[in-house]
Motif scaffolding. Structure first.
Motif: not given
Length: 245
Positions: A72, A77, A99, A112, A141
């Motif tokens: 994760e 996501l 991210c 995503a 996601g």
């Protein structure tokens, strides 16, 4: 900076292969074989608000990463990978870093589809400049985003996917089950598990005994189910599926 380091590590993993006499790339053939022996990923979109992703790895596998198969990487996501463990961990580390960079600038997780495009770029670059990575990657996601990346870095956005070990057999069973309307996460979980079980029974393979299922929903509501035991995770819970840092 972190993402650059991860990409640089991918670039020095091995020497670039030459074409064989019949015009094939032995390095790519080897990566595809490795990615297809280390486990399975099965996933599908359920309506407009949720995505189901399931991964299975042989318990005795030395090539597949047995503990973390779905990371994760941000809220709702995930990045899933099966194949060579070192390659899977490199891609997961890269996804985490992308991210963090996006959240530092925009204050939110990246879409995503955007993360999948970034991962596909780096996998394709490794195939061109160093050696192909021996993994299949699925980025998932809500709402309804499911992207598959193969060892060559080809990216496909799909409504359902089966990749890795026995992918052709799982795909056939998945397509047959999808003839019925599937709109809820519960339906999706049942379809994914049934397709996986039916395919395993057809090929008489009982090695992949562990199936880990993650359900991603819109509005930061996640439902995780492993081997029939279900837990509901909300924003106040600490315990995202897969860990990864």
């Amino acid at each position: 900076v972190g993402a650059v380091v991860v990409v640089s590590m991918m670039m020095v993993l091995g020497a670039r292969g030459d074409f064989s006499a019949d015009g094939r790339l032995p390095a790519m053939d080897g990566a595809v074989r490795a990615a297809s022996l280390g486990g399975s990923i099965v996933g599908m979109c359920c309506g407009d608000d949720s995505v189901v992703v399931a991964t299975s790895l042989p318990e005795s596998s030395i090539s597949a990463y047995e503990v973390e198969r779905t990371w994760e990487v941000d809220e709702d996501l995930t990045v899933s990978a099966v194949g060579l463990s070192s390659d899977a961990q490199l891609v997961a580390a890269y996804a985490f870093e992308k991210c963090r960079e996006h959240r530092a600038v925009f204050g939110t997780a990246p879409p995503a589809s955007r993360l999948a495009a970034s991962v596909a770029d780096v996998v394709a670059a490794a195939a061109r400049q160093s050696r192909p990575l021996g993994i299949h990657v699925v980025v998932a996601g809500p709402p309804s985003t499911l992207c598959h990346i193969d060892p060559a870095g080809r990216l496909r956005r799909l409504g359902a996917v089966a990749a890795g070990k026995h992918a052709d057999v799982v795909t056939r069973h998945l397509v047959a089950l999808l003839d019925k309307e599937t709109t809820t996460a519960a339906d999706g979980h049942a379809v994914v598990k049934r397709a996986w079980d039916d395919a395993r029974a057809e090929v008489d393979d009982d090695a992949d005994a562990d199936l880990a299922v993650t359900v991603l929903r819109r509005r930061n509501h996640r439902h995780q189910q492993n081997n029939g035991r279900a837990d509901t995770l909300t924003d106040d819970d600490d315990g995202g599926h897969g860990g990864g840092e």
